[in-house]
Scaffold this active site. Structure first.
Site, short mmCIF file in Angstrom:
data_model
loop_
_atom_site.label_atom_id
_atom_site.label_comp_id
_atom_site.label_asym_id
_atom_site.label_seq_id
_atom_site.Cartn_x
_atom_site.Cartn_y
_atom_site.Cartn_z
N ARG A 155 -13.95 -1.79 -4.08
CA ARG A 155 -13.79 -0.79 -2.84
C ARG A 155 -12.64 -1.21 -2.05
NH1 ARG A 155 -18.38 -0.09 1.81
NH2 ARG A 155 -16.99 0.11 3.44
N THR A 213 -21.92 -0.20 0.22
CA THR A 213 -21.34 0.88 -0.48
C THR A 213 -20.15 0.60 -1.27
OG1 THR A 213 -22.29 2.48 1.03
CG2 THR A 213 -20.49 3.32 -0.03
N GLU A 267 -23.88 -10.59 2.69
CA GLU A 267 -23.38 -10.93 1.54
C GLU A 267 -23.13 -12.42 1.27
OE1 GLU A 267 -22.14 -8.38 3.08
OE2 GLU A 267 -22.30 -6.72 1.94
N ASN A 277 -27.61 3.73 6.79
CA ASN A 277 -26.38 4.55 6.55
C ASN A 277 -26.00 4.44 4.86
OD1 ASN A 277 -23.63 5.88 7.19
ND2 ASN A 277 -22.76 4.00 6.51
#
Lengths: 342, 1213
Positions: free
Chosen positions: B114, B31, B64, B1013
């Site tokens: 973020r 996210t 990642e 999630n």
């Protein structure tokens, strides 16, 4: 002597009067190939239920919407679905596949709950190559304010609407629960049906005693169930005349059963439970039994046999009517342990 | 060619370009960047071609780090590669980013910038991630709006190929990434024109080939490394020129003017703000207002941040500039200033040194922080910065947007500063719930207006952090002029409240402007609604002259069969009342949109929506408003008996007033008290379960499965009844273990989410009416008041002695107090019942390491936490480190516990003469293997503490030390929890290490078979045939057998469980895992909203998963016996075909509706999987295996530091 098994049903020339009636396997290409190999004269696909199409659409839409746009990290839970192949599309695809692979006629079957639904899918089935259409009037009329006339009128309206929409041969599968079946059968033909399928077997709900819950339960037919379609085939055959096709279904489990069905006037004997229980090869067995009986009894063709014992052709026509009930009861003997001995 | 306009968000804009220009796309969910990867996966699943006519290969990796590694490899082979990420994800890419840049490899990473987790995690936007990447050698390009994202994405891809320097293209997470804007699209010709084919060919030619081999990635020594590192300098030096060149070409083609830096404002400005990213909008608007008023102010927007455009920046400044404020959206504690500030200072300094600066006097430079974690940044915050720039002694370093009463760095917010509304602009706010479809409808409205008319449109959406009953607030702007306001609406022309209940919870009308229109979904009609409005709302309506309209949207939705989805009912009302479009035109447009969106889902769905639209306008009524006496008061947010912190801080966050809290309100290290969800009475259920004691059979199953601990079971001595009112329900408790006791099953009405799972599992049915069970869902409105009173009484009954009932029964575990309650998890969540059970069994003596994911969000997202305490104040201590390191984090806790326990024991022995031999022996010899012995240990430790507190003299130092460690003498379990994304993928290496270490840790994998999630991306736990994000075409491979890997060690306790299939096996596995002195792992099947099931039947799905052999139950209990058979197969041979199971879940069923042939093929393979699994597991049940162990193992770490060959059974327990 070779017996000619061919018959005509809904204007279609069939190589055999043994037809596989609607059941889950008649949508599966592999199973259909086996039915055909075993000698089936035609295949009736399972009914496409309009409610099923609608429910699927609604349930799927609800399921894909569930939990969406509420939580920042997960604005949805499924990938974007670009094209959605619904129950109706899948049915039509199966129909196309079956048509491609089969030499015998494929009859599509439809159960709809609205005039619009019947007409739309009847057309689509015709476009997909169905050889004939079977309309399945499957409904339980529970509304106490509706009369038998209301119910029948609605059915006739649906049949007429489909008739107007397609030129395909049309059969109507009836339940035995019409209060004036003989009259209604005539009206069904008048509304445009080319034939009748007698009868629809309603799956009755059952109670699961462990869960104390009502559960749908499929039970396969028993040979004794043939009596009901036999009676009505016998009664309707002379009433409707030779041009109207009749299929007897429910309880055809042996060559003898098939012979009886044809004898009372059916053009075809349809079976589902027999092949579900014993596999597609059962058709070949039944055909062999039927052929043997015909040969032994020196029949040259199925056409010769057809209707030879319909109500118009038997010595005592009342046999098929109410009087028969009394005789049957009288002929029944109680098992020895039921009646206490002195 | 006419300009093509579309409405999309920043993520999609970036993905559109990236997809067109890539051959290999390696992805991993995080996210707010996940949607970029999801779009690419969807398009690839549909075989959409890229610019060269091929479908890019989209590959999901385990992390990642993995995505960056795969990217690096693809690039080295000469394929065009891209990835997307944010925050920690970007940090995990760093090692490869250094390599990719060092090898001069063109590539782009698109980042939804973020916040990096520090004292807390935040999913929201700032530049702390990208600013950490400055040293990787990647060029950094920033976009300030959705339009810029599209355009700069292309610039990045084109410039990287021309320059050979890889580009990090970033935009603000949850602002630009998720804001839906009307933007001018780029055509394929534009893309082709900027991405030069020769650059692509050159890049490909440099790829690895055995036809023309080279060696890259060598190791270099001190003699040459340095020089070789400097060899690439000219390439970075060329980047600015190349970016400027590409921007110019883009501007030429599109008419949109772009530059490395852009100055806006007065030509003779004296005060200038430097800004980058979405904050640009607010600054630009403020500059416009001030310059219109004749003020000498200006701003510079920086797009290329690295290589830093020093000369261009200085040149862009007006020569009149006297003071500059540089705004950084990040924080670098201890640095002289944040990076943008430092770069600017250095740039000015260098240009002054070089004599190239145009100004006479060196301008004063201030550095300011703003907008961390998506904190709003508005003109009211910008104006004070200009004010500060004009002061004689301004704050050299400041923050803005908060009230810092600790270090006093913040500038005030000028709430009186008003920016005039652009002519013709309409601003609308919508308050709704996630479940009612409000946001979806608003996104549709933005598109309908943006794509169907000449108006510009913008949609920004705010969500809360709950997964059930979540509130959404939508901010929509429409108007004839370009919309650059990148902040929430402050004065709405139109406000809609889609849920009547929100009037009591949120300041719905605070931001309504004078004379606004208010649309309310109300169960009360136009004649009666007024008297039901809270007095504060009435007052605002009267004071602001607000026009009130009502509609009973639920009634309309119900009539047309749409359930709770009232979106299509409310949307036409908005169009009618707002007047953005003529009514008829609007209705036609909505219908057209419905057809476009739902057409593919079927005719019936479309028809229902049409019916809802038509009926809605008939049912919309204007209300004659007061003045009327205030009738309904808004209730206090939390009860008066709540702790002070909850009342002063938590309650204000709940009320949406968190922005107003000052710095001093917060703990300095991120520590918060637990047990706070109980103050948050959310009352979100429409129906709640009501107990019928006459039917109940005391089984405890309802309490066992409740995801929210909202239905409880208490057993208590009959005598307690005397203290309770006549309305309180109870019945005799049927148990051989406990006589003369009563039982009560009680719902916490305001904490229940109404999922219905308890009713679904209740096995007791009425003898006279089979549909009635021992608990039944009943109307919340009708029952809440009585149930609230009963709940309060229920709480007053003392908890049963923990050892009164055997814990290995359901009754026995369910009388234990849950220390995990009322979480914000989804209604019907399949994970939380496991977490709750662990808290019941061991919560008073456990510490938790929780991987990031659903469980860390429902477990630890402010304002409240469900982790609770018992009457003695004991309860789980909980902590979340990261997503990738949770097992290691938990293992570290174990290591600490062991060393502290060993230390405490040594001190205890040493102090035996002082403490007393008897007590010392009692403490040291206590096995602590039962509730009773643990209770005894607590008592003994209390006695020890009392003694230690009195020690003086020589032993005092030891006594104080032991006192600080005395808690470690009580057996404490370490529970390491997380989802399958963690355990199977990103954290698998750590899980493996923790298992291999042999230490006493309990790993609980809440296995939903997807990354729940972040919206259901495939993990290695995803089963074959399931459709998930990143597996849009259905997963081809089977799920990883994590249990098999763990079992391979031999000394690891392993259990595969499913509560819905066997609650006793679940209970048993928890107890065994905790009792096993070595490592344990429990893999718990967790039904999830991402499975596409009716969550009220969650447990039935679990049962079917087991019944079909999809999820066999087993326990692997390591055994020391030579003839032991450690593998216990706990489920029966499958009796249900896999087909039947998979047809009941949308995740599988959807494939049959998109790719029927593939679905049939995968379903057949899944059956084969299940058959083979069963055959294999059946054989395992007969296998004999034992674990050799050392006779005497040390308490903590073995001397050689390795414990991998043993199961760690030592005296630590």
């Amino acid at each position: 002597m070779t017996v000619d098994l061919s018959t005509r049903y809904l204007g279609l020339e069939l190589r055999s009067p043994l037809v596989v009636s609607a059941n889950p396997l008649t949508r599966e290409p592999e199973a259909v190939a086996k039915f055909e190999e075993a000698g089936a004269g035609a295949i009736v696909m399972p009914s496409l239920f309009e409610e099923e199409i609608e429910n699927e659409e609604i349930e799927l839409a609800a399921s894909l919407d569930q939990g969406t746009e509420g939580f920042a990290e997960a604005l949805d839970y499924f990938p974007e679905v670009d094209t959605f192949i619904g129950e109706g599309d899948r049915y039509l695809r199966s129909l196309e596949t079956l048509k491609r692979q089969s030499a015998v006629p494929i009859i599509a079957s439809l159960n709809a709950n609205s005039v619009g639904g019947w007409v739309r899918f009847a057309r689509l089935m015709a476009d997909a190559g169905a050889d004939a259409l079977e309309l399945n009037l499957y409904r339980i009329n529970v509304d106490p304010s509706r009369t038998s006339v209301d119910v029948e009128d609605e059915d006739l309206e649906l049949i007429a609407a489909v008739r107007a929409a397609v030129t395909l041969p049309l059969a109507v599968k009836l339940s035995p629960y019409y209060s004036a079946l003989a009259h209604f059968a005539g009206q069904v033909v008048e509304a445009g049906a080319n034939g009748l399928v007698l009868f629809n077997r309603f799956y009755q709900p059952d109670i699961d005693l462990d869960e104390l819950a009502v559960v749908p339960r499929v039970s396969l037919s028993h040979p004794s169930e043939l009596r009901l379609p036999m009676r009505w085939t016998a009664i309707l055959r002379p009433q409707l005349g030779p041009e109207v096709s009749i299929a007897a279904t429910s309880g055809v489990h042996s060559g003898g059963d098939a012979v009886k069905a044809l004898m009372v006037g059916a053009d075809v004997a349809m079976m589902a439970s027999a092949v579900l229980r014993d596999g597609p090869g059962k058709i070949a067995d039944i055909e062999a039994e039927m052929r043997l009986w015909l040969e032994e009894n020196e029949y040259s063709s199925v056409m010769q046999l057809r209707g030879s014992a319909s109500q118009g052709s038997v010595e005592d026509p009342a046999t098929f009517e109410r009087a028969q009930y009394i005789r049957t009861l009288h002929s029944w003997a109680a098992p020895p342990n039921l009646i206490p001995t002195a | 060619m006419t300009q093509r306009w579309e409405c999309l968000d920043g993520n999609e804009a970036a993905a559109r370009i990236a997809y067109q220009l890539s051959e290999v796309i390696s992805i991993y969910p995080i996210t707010p960047a996940s949607p970029m990867a999801e779009h690419c996966d969807d398009w690839a699943a549909q075989s959409r071609p890229n610019m060269w006519g091929i479908t890019p290969d989209v590959v999901e990796m385990q992390s990642e780090a993995g995505a960056a590694g795969a990217l690096h490899g693809a690039l080295q082979k000469g394929a065009l590669g891209v990835t997307f990420t944010a925050s920690q994800g970007l940090l995990l890419m760093f090692p490869n980013m250094f390599k990719i840049a060092g090898e001069l490899t063109p590539s782009v990473i698109h980042v939804s910038a973020r916040t990096i987790a520090t004292h807390a995690l935040s999913i929201f936007g700032d530049h702390s991630d990208v600013m950490s990447a400055r040293s990787t050698g990647w060029a950094m390009l920033s976009s300030a709006s959705v339009q810029e994202v599209l355009d700069m994405a292309l610039v990045a891809h084109a410039a990287t190929l021309r320059s050979r320097v890889p580009f990090l293209h970033f935009f603000d997470g949850f602002r630009t990434s998720h804001e839906v804007d009307k933007i001018a699209m780029l055509e394929p010709e534009d893309v082709r024109a900027l991405v030069r084919e020769q650059d692509v060919l050159d890049f490909r030619a440099r790829g690895m080939s055995s036809e023309d081999p080279v060696v890259r990635g060598t190791a270099q020594n001190p003699d040459v490394f340095f020089q070789a590192r400097e060899a690439a300098n000219p390439y970075m030096d060329a980047v600015k020129g190349i970016v400027a060149e590409v921007m110019a070409e883009l501007s030429e083609r599109t008419g949109r003017q772009y530059d490395l830096v852009t100055y806006t404002g007065a030509p003779d400005a004296e005060k200038v703000i430097l800004v980058m990213g979405s904050g640009t909008g607010a600054v630009k608007e403020t500059v416009k207002v001030l310059t219109d008023a004749g003020e000498k102010v200006g701003m510079v927007q920086v797009r290329l941040f690295q290589p830093f455009p020093s000369e261009e920046l200085v040149a862009a400044l007006p020569e009149t500039v006297k003071s500059i404020a540089v705004l950084d959206r990040t924080k670098e504690p201890g640095a002289v200033g944040e990076p943008f500030y430092l770069q600017t200072v250095a740039a000015l300094d260098e240009s002054l040194d070089a004599g190239s600066a145009q100004f006479e006097r060196r301008p004063r430079v201030l550095g300011g922080r703003y907008g961390l974690s998506s904190k709003e940044f508005t003109p009211q915050m910008v104006k004070p910065i200009f004010d500060e720039l004009g002061k004689d002694a301004p704050k050299k370093h400041f923050s803005v947007g908060i009230f810092d009463d600790v270090t006093n760095l913040s500038l005030p917010i000028d709430r009186d500063f008003v920016r005039p509304r652009p002519e013709g602009q309409v601003q609308a706010m919508f308050f709704g719930l996630g479940s009612d479809g409000t946001v979806g409808a608003n996104k549709a409205s933005v598109k309908i207006i943006g794509e169907g008319t000449d108006l510009y449109s913008q949609g920004h959406f705010v969500y809360d952090s709950k997964k059930s009953g979540a509130v959404t607030v939508s901010h929509l702007r429409f108007g004839p002029a370009l919309i650059e306001s990148t902040y929430e609406i402050q004065a709405a022309d139109f406000v809609a409240c889609h849920q009547f209940g929100l009037l009591n919870k949120m300041p719905v009308l605070d931001r309504a402007k004078q004379g606004a229109t208010f649309l309310l979904n109300s169960p009360y009609g136009p004649d009666e609604v007024w008297e039901h409005l809270p007095s504060e709302v009435q007052q605002q309506i009267v004071d602001k002259g607000i026009e009130l309209w009502v509609i009973d949207a639920f009634a309309v939705a119900g009539e047309v069969g749409m359930g709770n989805r009232i979106n299509t009912v409310m949307q036409p009302c908005f169009f009618k009342l707002s007047g953005v479009l003529p009514e008829e035109e609007a209705i036609a447009a909505i219908k057209k949109f419905v057809e476009k969106t739902y057409g593919k889902r079927g005719e019936k769905v479309v028809q229902r929506n049409y019916a809802a639209i038509d009926l809605s306008l008939e049912r919309l009524h204007k209300v004659e408003t007061g003045p009327a006496p205030a009738s309904v008061e808004i209730a206090a947010i939390v009860a008066d008996e709540a702790p002070e912190f909850v009342k002063n801080v938590t309650a204000r966050i709940m009320a949406g007033e968190g922005d107003l809290l000052p710095v001093s309100a917060f703990p300095v290290d991120g520590s918060f008290a637990t047990a706070t969800t109980k103050w948050e009475k959310r009352a979100i259920a429409q129906e709640i379960p009501i107990w019928d004691e006459a039917i109940c059979i005391d089984c405890g199953k309802c309490a066992m499965v409740c995801p929210h601990a909202a239905i409880r079971m208490k057993v208590y001595p009959e005598a307690e009844l005397g203290q309770l009112s006549g309305d309180f329900k109870s019945k005799d408790f049927r148990s051989r273990d406990l006589e003369n006791h009563k039982i009560t099953i009680q719902v916490a009405p305001d904490d229940c989410t109404g999922c219905g799972v308890c009713v679904d599992v209740c096995p007791a049915k009425s003898k006279t009416e089979v549909k009635r069970k021992a608990i039944n869902m009943e109307s919340f409105m009708a029952t809440a008041e009585a149930e609230r009173a009963r709940w309060d009484e229920f709480l007053s009954i003392p908890e049963l002695d923990r050892s009164a009932l055997p814990r290995d029964t359901i009754k026995g575990s369910q009388v234990l107090e849950p220390l995990f309650e009322f979480s914000g998890a989804c209604s019907g969540c399949g994970e939380t019942p496991y977490v709750k059970l662990v808290s019941q069994l061991f919560g008073d003596r456990m510490i938790v390491a929780n991987a990031t994911g659903c469980s860390s969000i429902y477990g630890g997202n402010l304002p409240t936490t469900p982790w609770a305490t018992n009457a003695a104040g004991q309860g789980p201590a909980w902590n979340n480190s990261l997503f990738e390191d949770n097992a290691e984090f938990g293992l570290g806790m174990r290591l600490a516990l062991d060393v502290q326990t060993a230390n405490a024991k040594a001190l205890l022995r040493k102090l035996a003469p002082t403490v007393g031999e008897e007590l010392v022996s009692a403490i040291l010899d206590n096995e602590q293997d039962s509730e009773a012995s643990i209770e005894q240990q607590r008592k003994d430790v209390d006695q020890l503490r009392a003694i230690l507190e009195g020690v003086s003299g020589e032993s005092k130092a030891d006594a104080d030390s032991l006192l600080s460690l005395s808690g470690d003498l009580i057996r404490t379990g370490v529970w390491i929890m997380g989802g399958d994304g963690w355990a199977y993928d990103i954290g698998f290496g750590g899980v493996d290490a923790a298992l291999a270490c042999g230490r006493d840790v309990n790993i609980l994998v809440l296995d939903t078979q997807v990354y729940s999630n972040t919206g259901g991306q495939a993990s290695k736990a995803t089963p074959r045939g399931a459709v998930a994000k990143f597996a849009a075409a259905g997963k081809s491979s089977g799920r990883k057998d994590l249990g098999a890997i763990a079992r391979a060690y031999g000394n690891v306790y392993v259990a595969q469980i499913a509560l819905g299939a066997s609650d006793t096996q679940t209970n048993k596995a928890m107890l065994e895992a905790e009792a096993w002195p070595g490592p344990s792992i429990i893999i718990a099947y967790s039904t999830c909203i991402a499975h596409g099931i009716d969550m009220s039947t969650s447990m039935t799905h679990q049962k079917d998963a087991v019944k079909s052999g999809f999820w066999p139950l087993y326990r692997y209990v390591p055994s020391e016996a030579a003839d032991g058979q450690p593998f216990k197969l706990d489920s029966k041979k499958p009796t249900m075909p896999i087909k039947e199971f998979v047809e009941s879940e949308t995740r599988f069923a959807i494939l049959a509706r998109t790719q029927p042939e593939r679905a049939a093929e995968l379903a057949a393979l899944s059956q084969a999987d299940a058959d083979e699994r069963w055959r294999y597991y059946s054989q395992l049940a007969d296998v004999q295996r034992s674990i050799p162990s050392l006779e005497h193992e040390p308490a903590a770490a073995p001397a050689d530091g390795s414990a991998s060959s043993s199961h760690g059974k030592g005296e630590s327990k």
